[in-house]
Design a protein around this motif. Structure first.
Motif, short mmCIF file in Angstrom:
data_model
loop_
_atom_site.label_atom_id
_atom_site.label_comp_id
_atom_site.label_asym_id
_atom_site.label_seq_id
_atom_site.Cartn_x
_atom_site.Cartn_y
_atom_site.Cartn_z
N ARG A 113 30.84 3.29 -63.06
CA ARG A 113 29.32 3.55 -64.27
C ARG A 113 29.81 3.63 -65.53
N LEU A 114 28.75 4.37 -66.09
CA LEU A 114 29.29 4.05 -67.41
C LEU A 114 29.53 5.41 -67.56
N ALA A 115 30.61 5.72 -67.95
CA ALA A 115 31.21 6.71 -68.53
C ALA A 115 31.94 7.55 -70.25
N GLY A 116 31.84 6.34 -70.94
CA GLY A 116 32.43 6.63 -72.20
C GLY A 116 30.94 6.45 -73.38
N ALA A 117 32.18 6.16 -74.46
CA ALA A 117 31.83 5.60 -75.96
C ALA A 117 31.24 4.34 -75.93
N LEU A 118 30.94 3.90 -76.82
CA LEU A 118 30.83 2.06 -76.40
C LEU A 118 32.14 1.80 -76.66
N PRO A 119 32.51 0.52 -77.14
CA PRO A 119 33.97 -0.38 -76.87
C PRO A 119 33.90 -0.10 -78.65
N LYS A 141 31.69 -2.95 -58.72
CA LYS A 141 32.33 -4.22 -60.06
C LYS A 141 31.35 -5.25 -60.20
N SER A 142 31.08 -6.64 -58.75
CA SER A 142 31.04 -7.12 -58.30
C SER A 142 29.30 -7.35 -58.40
N GLU A 143 28.42 -6.55 -57.85
CA GLU A 143 27.37 -6.34 -57.88
C GLU A 143 26.86 -5.72 -59.63
N LEU A 144 27.78 -5.41 -60.08
CA LEU A 144 26.60 -4.66 -62.07
C LEU A 144 27.32 -5.86 -62.61
N THR A 163 35.05 2.28 -71.75
CA THR A 163 33.46 2.68 -71.93
C THR A 163 32.58 2.77 -69.73
N LEU A 164 33.30 2.46 -69.04
CA LEU A 164 33.49 2.45 -67.82
C LEU A 164 34.75 2.93 -67.08
N GLU A 165 33.78 3.89 -66.10
CA GLU A 165 35.56 4.57 -65.06
C GLU A 165 34.89 4.26 -63.82
N THR A 166 35.77 4.80 -63.14
CA THR A 166 35.64 3.91 -61.71
C THR A 166 35.81 4.70 -61.03
N VAL A 167 35.33 5.21 -59.67
CA VAL A 167 34.55 6.44 -58.67
C VAL A 167 35.14 5.95 -56.94
N THR A 168 35.72 6.66 -56.51
CA THR A 168 36.28 5.71 -54.66
C THR A 168 35.22 6.05 -54.24
N LEU A 169 34.14 5.40 -53.81
CA LEU A 169 33.33 5.06 -52.94
C LEU A 169 33.28 5.02 -51.47
N LEU A 170 32.59 6.15 -50.02
CA LEU A 170 32.99 6.10 -49.70
C LEU A 170 32.38 4.99 -48.23
N ALA A 171 33.75 5.32 -47.23
CA ALA A 171 34.11 3.41 -46.30
C ALA A 171 31.66 3.13 -45.96
N GLU A 172 32.48 2.16 -46.28
CA GLU A 172 31.06 1.25 -46.05
C GLU A 172 30.78 1.43 -44.18
N PRO A 173 29.48 1.68 -44.26
CA PRO A 173 28.58 1.94 -42.26
C PRO A 173 28.98 0.21 -41.92
N VAL A 174 29.47 0.19 -40.65
CA VAL A 174 29.75 -0.47 -39.83
C VAL A 174 27.86 -1.62 -39.92
N ALA A 175 27.40 -1.13 -39.84
CA ALA A 175 26.31 -1.41 -39.38
C ALA A 175 24.99 -0.24 -39.41
N GLU A 176 23.66 -0.25 -40.30
CA GLU A 176 22.31 0.75 -40.11
C GLU A 176 21.86 0.09 -39.13
N THR A 177 20.76 1.43 -38.36
CA THR A 177 20.36 1.66 -37.18
C THR A 177 18.83 0.82 -37.13
N PRO A 178 18.61 -0.75 -37.01
CA PRO A 178 16.78 -1.15 -37.82
C PRO A 178 16.16 -0.12 -37.16
N ASN A 179 15.33 -0.27 -37.88
CA ASN A 179 14.18 0.25 -37.58
C ASN A 179 13.20 -0.65 -37.31
N PRO A 180 12.44 -0.49 -36.34
CA PRO A 180 11.19 -1.29 -35.71
C PRO A 180 9.64 -1.71 -36.39
N GLY A 181 10.00 -0.03 -36.84
CA GLY A 181 7.99 -0.26 -37.23
C GLY A 181 8.44 -0.15 -38.91
#
Length: 720
Positions: A113-119, A141-144, A163-181
């Motif tokens: 994410r954006l954290a510091g001054a311009l390069p 990083k790949s998404e940005l 300019t950018l700082e790294t942040v540790t993210l939570l483990a990605e869930p294996v799958a979320e429950t689909p919503n039929p509606g």
């Protein structure tokens, strides 16, 4: 407590469970994963049976491994596969057992994410990244980099600058429950009726197998999504099998639009700790929908309530290594064991599925029209006997003119040739030397983009030489015949100002590159697409209005009894890529045999005409599904050893009434990966117990010696 003996099946090429004594105080159940001694090592296995007994001098179970228990239904399924395919039971178990590694650490997900001054140095690329990151969101990083349209290296540079700082993210869930509606797609009247029929069948005491047949673009996916929604609503799990799971970004997006989240995916690209977490979550019932390749059929579902086999006719469902099984047929078996309905979806169903409908074994649900009232593409043959193609070219004048008109209107054209590389054969014009694979009896295919000669059977690669290796002549090598790379070269010459792209499964970059390229085609970033059968598999390109098939006869000269069926299916699928958007489509089919039954049925649009004729021919010949086949391949590093063992097997074949044994004969591909191959073919009447005959025959055969191997393939799909 009475002493117990555990019969433990080990996931190796072993056909029997080994007996072990259960230590006092160790609570075991059938299906538990345990650790046991085998020879001088400890291995994992599954308790296949428990019985009372003292054990005597038996070795003892060492302990229980923390892994999902294999249910009685799962064990019955694996036993059935081993019986049907004549594979060792341990080999079948290996497909359905995943042992978690307690020492494996999950790779931490890191966001930026954006954290510091311009390069200090602000380039246009860096400016793009900063503009995207100004919202303060944490992105991978790949998404940005993708959102900014730059490389990962630009993001790395901004991280180094602070300019950018790294942040540790939570483990990605294996799958979320689909919503039929979540998102209800507007269905046509035909789609609604089809969906209601399938959903109603799910509630039956003994759910059926349903063939969902619909023309290309009829909306079969949206129909079976309603069945998936019903499975999720009732708390059960759904499995969607796909022939090319790694290439289905469009499908995953459509699923997310309908259910709010993407399904869990299972294929060879899912590895490591994520694969283990997903396996465990499926066994616990926490994952409700899995979209996967054929291996997903062997996951330990807690409550499997629906199986979808998309593009059920695809040969990719056949496993040709190890245990020889067809995932479509095994899906039907698993559905019966799990008491779950099975939906086979295709625009060009297999002859086997069609005949099963006629016999009353499967139900038939049809979608005869495209969604939204769109018309099917107009298909016309280009008779190469009458229309001359300029020397050194492969596109007919008629097809060239059609491409010019199409791209001139801002629409897309597809040039289809089911042949990878630049040319299927390279020879020397001076001495006629042909470049052949040293490990296989096949020609090396030139891949000009890679400057290499490649074997498509064993993967052997060698640099394309400047001079003939046989006579030394310089610049004497001549490519014979076209591949997609050669067509791309011709298209670039004919249409220099148009954006062309080549799609082939052997290009570098893997599945991520293919996904990106397919998405780019769908959004209109390319004018002309040149591709192999990769482009024929269910992709939706809204701007594509022209398909040109360059060599429609390419599969009709094969000795394979399914050659006509496969050619018809492939041509029907690829021509169906045209006109799926708002504008009508057309297809031009270059052929030397416009009167061939396959080509004639395709041009006329009368699929029933082809199915009726092909079914009649199969029945007269006693070929599947009216008879049964098994292929036995004897291979060895020494040709005489392979042939000798094959002949010894034939001598003790002793075919019973209704059984014919053909061979041995040298296989069409007589040498693969340095092993010589001889083939025997067993042909039986439908009512014959093929497995019993094969087991009896194998028991009479001489002992296998040296490096000789015998591979048995029940219901073979390949005859090479």
């Amino acid at each position: 407590m009475a002493a117990k003996i555990a019969d433990v099946l080990i996931p190796l090429a072993l056909d029997t469970a080994y007996s072990y004594a259960v230590p006092d105080g160790l609570a075991l159940e059938e299906g538990d994963v345990v650790q046991v001694p085998l020879a001088n090592r400890e291995v994992a296995g599954v308790v296949w049976g428990l019985r009372e007994g003292q054990g005597g001098n038996l070795k003892k179970v060492t302990g229980v491994i923390e892994a999902p228990n294999l249910s009685p239904r799962m064990r019955k399924f694996l036993d059935w596969i081993a019986w049907y395919t004549l594979a060792p039971k341990g080999s079948a178990l290996a497909m359905g057992l995943k042992i978690p590694d307690p020492d494996r650490q999950e790779v931490a997900r890191v966001g930026v994410r954006l954290a510091g001054a311009l390069p200090k140095r602000l380039t246009p690329a860096r400016q793009k990244v900063i503009e995207v990151a100004k919202d303060g969101a944490v992105r991978l990083k790949s998404e940005l980099a993708h959102a900014a349209g730059v490389s990962n290296g630009v993001v790395d540079g901004l991280i180094d600058e602070g300019t950018l700082e790294t942040v540790t993210l939570l483990a990605e869930p294996v799958a979320e429950t689909p919503n039929p509606g979540f998102g209800h797609t507007a269905l046509s009247d035909g789609q609604k009726a089809a969906a209601e029929e399938i959903v109603a069948a799910m509630a039956e005491e003994h759910p059926p197998v349903i063939l969902l047949e619909g023309v290309t673009g009829s909306g079969k996916t949206e129909v079976y999504f309603e069945a998936v929604a019903e499975a999720v609503r009732t708390g059960r799990q759904a499995l969607i099998l796909m022939p090319e799971i790694a290439l289905t970004a469009q499908f995953l997006d459509r699923f997310a639009a309908r259910f709010g989240v993407k399904p869990a995916t299972w294929h060879s690209g899912v590895t490591g700790r994520r694969r283990e977490r997903l396996y465990t979550a499926i066994a616990a019932g926490d994952v409700k929908v899995v979209a996967g390749a054929r291996s997903a059929l062997f996951l330990p579902y807690a409550d499997l309530g629906l199986i979808i086999v998309d593009e059920e006719h695809e040969t990719a469902y056949k496993q040709d290594d190890g245990v020889h099984y067809h995932a479509r047929d095994m899906a039907v078996v698993r559905g019966r064991i799990e008491n779950a309905p099975v939906v086979l979806a295709s625009a060009t169903p297999s002859i086997e599925s069609r005949v099963n409908v006629e016999r009353g074994r499967y139900r038939h649900v049809r979608l005869p029209e495209r969604f939204g009232g769109r018309s099917m593409p107009q298909i016309r043959a280009v008779d190469l006997r009458k229309e001359a193609i300029p020397k050194g070219r492969w596109l007919s004048p008629t097809l060239v003119g059609a491409v010019e008109d199409t791209v001139g209107r801002g629409e897309q054209a597809l040039l289809f040739l089911n042949r990878r590389g630049y040319a299927p054969l390279t020879l020397c014009r001076a001495c006629a030397h042909r470049y052949e694979c040293p490990n296989c009896s096949s020609w090396l295919v030139e891949h000009r983009f890679r400057r290499a000669l490649v074997c498509h059977h064993c993967g052997h690669v060698e640099r394309t030489p400047h001079a003939c290796v046989e006579c030394g002549s310089v610049d004497s090598l001549v490519p014979c015949g076209p591949g997609v790379e050669r067509i791309a070269e011709e298209a670039a010459e004919l249409f220099p100002d148009k954006r062309c792209i080549v799609l082939s499964s052997d290009f570098p970059g893997g599945t991520e590159r293919l996904r990106a390229e397919l998405a780019a085609i769908a959004t209109g970033e390319f004018d002309i697409v040149i591709g192999t059968q990769l482009v024929a598999k269910g992709h939706n390109f809204p701007l594509m209005t022209l398909v040109g098939v360059l060599d429609a006869d390419i599969g009709l000269t094969s000795g394979d009894p399914r050659a006509a069926e496969r050619t018809f299916q492939m041509l029907q699928q690829v021509t169906g890529r045209a006109g799926r958007g708002e504008k009508p489509g057309r297809a031009l089919v270059q052929t030397w045999q416009p009167d061939h039954p396959v080509i004639a049925a395709l041009i006329s649009g009368d699929a029933e005409r082809f199915y009726e004729e092909e079914t009649r021919v199969r029945e007269m010949a006693g070929l599947p599904p009216f008879g049964r086949l098994a292929s036995l391949i004897v291979s060895a590093e020494d040709r005489e050893a392979a042939e000798g063992h094959a002949r010894a097997m034939a001598l003790v074949a002793e075919p019973s009434p209704g059984v014919t044994v053909l061979g041995p004969a040298e296989a069409p591909l007589a040498l693969i990966r340095g092993r010589y191959r001889f083939r025997l073919l067993v042909k039986t009447e439908r009512e014959v117990d093929l497995q019993a005959y094969l087991r009896g025959w194998m028991a009479r055969c001489p002992k296998i010696r040296g490096n000789t191997r015998v591979s048995i393939d029940v219901d073979p799909q390949s005859f090479l």
